[in-house]
Design a protein around this motif. Structure first.
Motif, PDB file in Angstrom:
ATOM      1  N   THR A 291      -8.675  12.365 -15.654  1.00 27.92           N
ATOM      2  CA  THR A 291      -8.278  12.313 -14.244  1.00 27.92           C
ATOM      3  C   THR A 291      -6.882  11.718 -14.085  1.00 27.92           C
ATOM      4  N   ALA A 292      -6.609  10.624 -14.803  1.00 25.51           N
ATOM      5  CA  ALA A 292      -5.295   9.980 -14.713  1.00 25.51           C
ATOM      6  C   ALA A 292      -4.185  10.916 -15.177  1.00 25.51           C
ATOM      7  N   VAL A 293      -4.445  11.656 -16.251  1.00 28.21           N
ATOM      8  CA  VAL A 293      -3.443  12.609 -16.743  1.00 28.21           C
ATOM      9  C   VAL A 293      -3.195  13.703 -15.720  1.00 28.21           C
ATOM     10  N   TYR A 294      -4.259  14.185 -15.086  1.00 32.54           N
ATOM     11  CA  TYR A 294      -4.129  15.226 -14.065  1.00 32.54           C
ATOM     12  C   TYR A 294      -3.277  14.737 -12.893  1.00 32.54           C
ATOM     13  N   ILE A 295      -3.498  13.471 -12.512  1.00 30.40           N
ATOM     14  CA  ILE A 295      -2.721  12.911 -11.402  1.00 30.40           C
ATOM     15  C   ILE A 295      -1.254  12.751 -11.800  1.00 30.40           C
ATOM     16  N   LEU A 296      -1.013  12.297 -13.030  1.00 28.01           N
ATOM     17  CA  LEU A 296       0.370  12.131 -13.496  1.00 28.01           C
ATOM     18  C   LEU A 296       1.082  13.465 -13.609  1.00 28.01           C
ATOM     19  N   LYS A 297       0.362  14.501 -14.018  1.00 26.81           N
ATOM     20  CA  LYS A 297       0.969  15.828 -14.121  1.00 26.81           C
ATOM     21  C   LYS A 297       1.426  16.339 -12.762  1.00 26.81           C
ATOM     22  N   LEU A 298       0.774  15.856 -11.711  1.00 24.74           N
ATOM     23  CA  LEU A 298       1.159  16.254 -10.351  1.00 24.74           C
ATOM     24  C   LEU A 298       2.272  15.366  -9.812  1.00 24.74           C
ATOM     25  N   LYS A 299       2.795  14.480 -10.680  1.00 27.22           N
ATOM     26  CA  LYS A 299       3.900  13.586 -10.318  1.00 27.22           C
ATOM     27  C   LYS A 299       3.527  12.654  -9.175  1.00 27.22           C
ATOM     28  N   LYS A 300       2.250  12.242  -9.190  1.00 25.89           N
ATOM     29  CA  LYS A 300       1.796  11.254  -8.219  1.00 25.89           C
ATOM     30  C   LYS A 300       1.927   9.859  -8.831  1.00 25.89           C
ATOM     31  N   SER A 301       2.238   8.889  -8.008  1.00 29.19           N
ATOM     32  CA  SER A 301       2.412   7.524  -8.494  1.00 29.19           C
ATOM     33  C   SER A 301       1.140   6.718  -8.250  1.00 29.19           C
ATOM     34  N   PHE A 302       0.926   5.730  -9.107  1.00 23.23           N
ATOM     35  CA  PHE A 302      -0.225   4.844  -8.974  1.00 23.23           C
ATOM     36  C   PHE A 302       0.205   3.552  -8.294  1.00 23.23           C
ATOM     37  N   GLY A 303      -0.505   3.164  -7.234  1.00 20.64           N
ATOM     38  CA  GLY A 303      -0.273   1.869  -6.619  1.00 20.64           C
ATOM     39  C   GLY A 303      -1.058   0.787  -7.343  1.00 20.64           C
ATOM     40  N   ALA A 304      -0.732  -0.458  -7.060  1.00 20.96           N
ATOM     41  CA  ALA A 304      -1.393  -1.575  -7.741  1.00 20.96           C
ATOM     42  C   ALA A 304      -2.889  -1.592  -7.449  1.00 20.96           C
ATOM     43  N   PHE A 305      -3.271  -1.313  -6.192  1.00 21.56           N
ATOM     44  CA  PHE A 305      -4.682  -1.341  -5.823  1.00 21.56           C
ATOM     45  C   PHE A 305      -5.452  -0.219  -6.505  1.00 21.56           C
ATOM     46  N   SER A 306      -4.881   0.984  -6.547  1.00 22.19           N
ATOM     47  CA  SER A 306      -5.563   2.107  -7.196  1.00 22.19           C
ATOM     48  C   SER A 306      -5.687   1.880  -8.698  1.00 22.19           C
ATOM     49  N   VAL A 307      -4.657   1.288  -9.304  1.00 19.27           N
ATOM     50  CA  VAL A 307      -4.727   0.979 -10.735  1.00 19.27           C
ATOM     51  C   VAL A 307      -5.833  -0.030 -11.019  1.00 19.27           C
ATOM     52  N   PHE A 308      -5.926  -1.057 -10.177  1.00 21.31           N
ATOM     53  CA  PHE A 308      -6.981  -2.061 -10.351  1.00 21.31           C
ATOM     54  C   PHE A 308      -8.359  -1.415 -10.256  1.00 21.31           C
ATOM     55  N   CYS A 309      -8.565  -0.567  -9.247  1.00 21.33           N
ATOM     56  CA  CYS A 309      -9.869   0.083  -9.069  1.00 21.33           C
ATOM     57  C   CYS A 309     -10.182   0.996 -10.246  1.00 21.33           C
ATOM     58  N   GLY A 310      -9.180   1.737 -10.725  1.00 21.50           N
ATOM     59  CA  GLY A 310      -9.419   2.627 -11.853  1.00 21.50           C
ATOM     60  C   GLY A 310      -9.785   1.877 -13.119  1.00 21.50           C
ATOM     61  N   LEU A 311      -9.020   0.843 -13.445  1.00 22.43           N
ATOM     62  CA  LEU A 311      -9.314   0.057 -14.646  1.00 22.43           C
ATOM     63  C   LEU A 311     -10.636  -0.685 -14.509  1.00 22.43           C
ATOM     64  N   SER A 312     -10.962  -1.130 -13.301  1.00 21.58           N
ATOM     65  CA  SER A 312     -12.241  -1.815 -13.088  1.00 21.58           C
ATOM     66  C   SER A 312     -13.413  -0.859 -13.298  1.00 21.58           C
TER      67      SER A 312
END
Length: 545
Positions: free
Chosen positions: A65-86
């Motif tokens: 999922t993270a790779v798919y989002i990066l391929k779309l050139k979307k940026s990760f915010g601090a809150f979304s990164v925390f939720c994903g890693l959690s």
């Protein structure tokens, strides 16, 4: 360039035709990768018992999922990164511990945080979006409401590109053969025993594989539909989750009056507590009541938990439905009344936690006592966040609450409730803080408790030692193969079924296997001797009646 196109300008009635989302080559690649990753997920989680396989497959889907989002050139915010890693961290708990009840909650937490990660990776620019609603919309609403969108988009993409008629004819032939085979196969099976044996052998061997593939394919469709809908910002057609301003009809005076009545009752309750510690108020205690710390600790904890939960619901209802002023804020009187309820709730929380700690010191720790204590700590943090949110408008209270609960959940998961309960009780018993220990209760915990139960295998108290060895034998029956009085290893054929706590429990049993086997033989011999004694006595009395 827009990702949506119209296949025709208008319907006959003049309305616009439904737009079809453009399909890209990267969508094809990701759809195939999702299918490839979903089949192992179904195998390693559902069929693998949610052990190490679930951890590996969940992290695999998360990375995809993270790779798919990066391929779309979307940026990760601090809150979304925390939720994903959690969410990924919650999946690791399944590798280490195997408490099925708590792992169900951790699974829900992992999915919930994953939904926030996906939603906020695309829409974090919308500062007014609620993380809870965004996760619900992403995980539940969009996948099912837009489940046909990828297929429609891909069909338009193939028609535009020019599909191969041969592929279409082959797929059509396979599709037509399925209902016919459902009619022919039962007839052929009943017609010949050899063919029946062939089909039975085939399905016994490959039936489970087919089930895994079908379940994985269903999961892939769900997952890809979710990401496809979020990526293209497809709006739900049938379900809209939001709160209209029209529902904010609770008058501020009503909210303040309700809060004032509750506060008066709570103040009277707090004053009544002086009866335990001050002679001037002792007259309000029931006649004949004898005060003891054990009695004080035993009574009132769960009632105070319920009161705090009710207070939390009341505060949320007031915040949701109370009328706001011209600045879109709650009136000062309403905010003050909310703060008052929260302060009383914090006092109740502190009282309840102190009661529970005192109760644990007398009677030991159990799973329920530990979990309710953690729940009260979480409630206290939530009340503090509510106070800050109504006092300081700029604080993102919902995001802070999600972060706090995620951290508390991860700490609870990695500390392991069953291990903590068993470790505390055994340690307290060995140092004399507890005069008794309930081995039967500890044996009902998960495999994490086995190493601590085994510490009492050499206990000087024969009753405790006997109970410990019996409990370890019960665990042995589940973790090993026992045949004709001999114990054999039960090896897991698949690495996906590995679990750290289970393997550690096996090691402890191996170290004590001679004592466990000896105690079990003695127990059975004693039971047989007692049975023969009572049988002979009954026979003697029946003969001489």
């Amino acid at each position: 360039m827009s990702d949506n196109l119209n296949t025709a300008p208008n319907f006959p009635d003049g309305s616009l035709e439904k737009t079809i989302t453009v399909w890209h080559k990267r969508d094809t690649v990701f759809a195939v990768m999702t299918l490839v990753a979903s089949v192992p997920f179904a195998d390693w989680s559902v069929f693998g018992g949610f052990n190490a396989g679930f951890t590996v497959s969940f992290i695999m889907l998360f990375v995809l999922t993270a790779v798919y989002i990066l391929k779309l050139k979307k940026s990760f915010g601090a809150f979304s990164v925390f939720c994903g890693l959690s969410s990924a961290a919650f999946s690791v708990i399944f590798l280490i511990y195997n408490n099925s009840a708590l792992n169900t909650l951790f699974f829900v937490a992992a999915v919930f945080l994953y939904g926030i990660f996906v939603s906020y990776s695309f829409t974090e620019r919308n500062k007014n979006s609620s993380p809870v609603i965004s996760s619900f919309d992403t995980v539940i609403v969009k996948p099912f409401d837009n489940i046909t969108a990828p297929f429609v988009s891909y069909k338009a993409y193939r028609n535009k590109k020019g599909s191969d008629p041969f592929n279409r004819q082959v797929l059509l032939g396979i599709a037509l053969s399925v209902p016919i085979l459902f009619i022919i196969l039962p007839l052929l099976i009943h017609a010949d025993a050899a063919f029946e044996g062939l089909i039975s052998a085939a399905f016994s061997k490959f039936g489970i594989v087919i089930a895994k593939i079908l379940l994985g394919a269903a999961l892939a469709i769900y997952l890809f539909s979710m990401l496809f809908a979020v990526k293209n910002n497809l709006k739900p057609k049938d379900c809209i989750v939001h709160l209209h301003e029209d529902y904010k009809r609770l008058a501020p005076l009503t909210a303040v009056t309700l809060s004032s009545v509750l506060s008066a009752v709570y103040l009277a309750y707090l004053l009544s507590q002086s009866a335990y510690f001050s002679g001037g108020f002792s007259g309000i205690l029931p006649e004949g009541y004898t005060f003891s710390f054990a009695e004080y600790a035993r009574r009132g904890f769960f009632e105070l938990c319920a009161v705090c939960t009710v207070n939390l619901i009341i505060v949320f209802l007031i915040m949701l439905f109370a009328k706001q002023d011209s600045n879109k804020k709650l009136p000062f009187s309403v905010r003050l009344s909310i703060i008052g309820i929260c302060v009383f709730s914090l006092v109740f929380t502190a009282t309840a936690i102190s009661k529970m700690f005192l109760y644990i010191s007398f009677y030991g720790l159990t799973r329920l006592r530990l979990l309710t204590s953690i729940f009260m700590i979480a409630l206290a943090l939530l009340f503090i966040l509510i106070i800050l949110s109504v006092s300081v408008k700029k604080i993102p209270a919902v995001k802070c609450a999600i972060v706090c609960f995620a951290v508390i959940g991860l700490i609870t998961g990695f500390c392991d409730v069953d291990r903590t309960v068993a470790g505390y009780n055994v340690s307290a018993y060995k140092r004399g803080a507890l005069t008794e220990i309930d081995i039967e209760y500890l044996s009902g915990l998960s495999d994490s408790a086995v190493p601590y139960i085994a510490e009492l295998a050499d206990c000087k108290d024969e009753a405790v030692k006997s109970a410990v060895l019996t409990a370890l034998y019960i665990k042995t029956e589940r973790l090993f193969n026992i045949k004709n009085g001999k114990i054999y290893e039960k090896t897991e054929s698949k690495p996906s079924k590995y679990n750290y706590s289970r393997e550690r429990a096996k090691d402890c049993i191996r170290k004590n296997i001679k004592s466990i086997a000896k105690a079990e033989r003695e127990r059975r011999a004693a039971e047989e001797e007692n049975f023969n004694y009572f049988y002979n006595e009954d026979y003697y009395y029946s003969e001489n009646y």
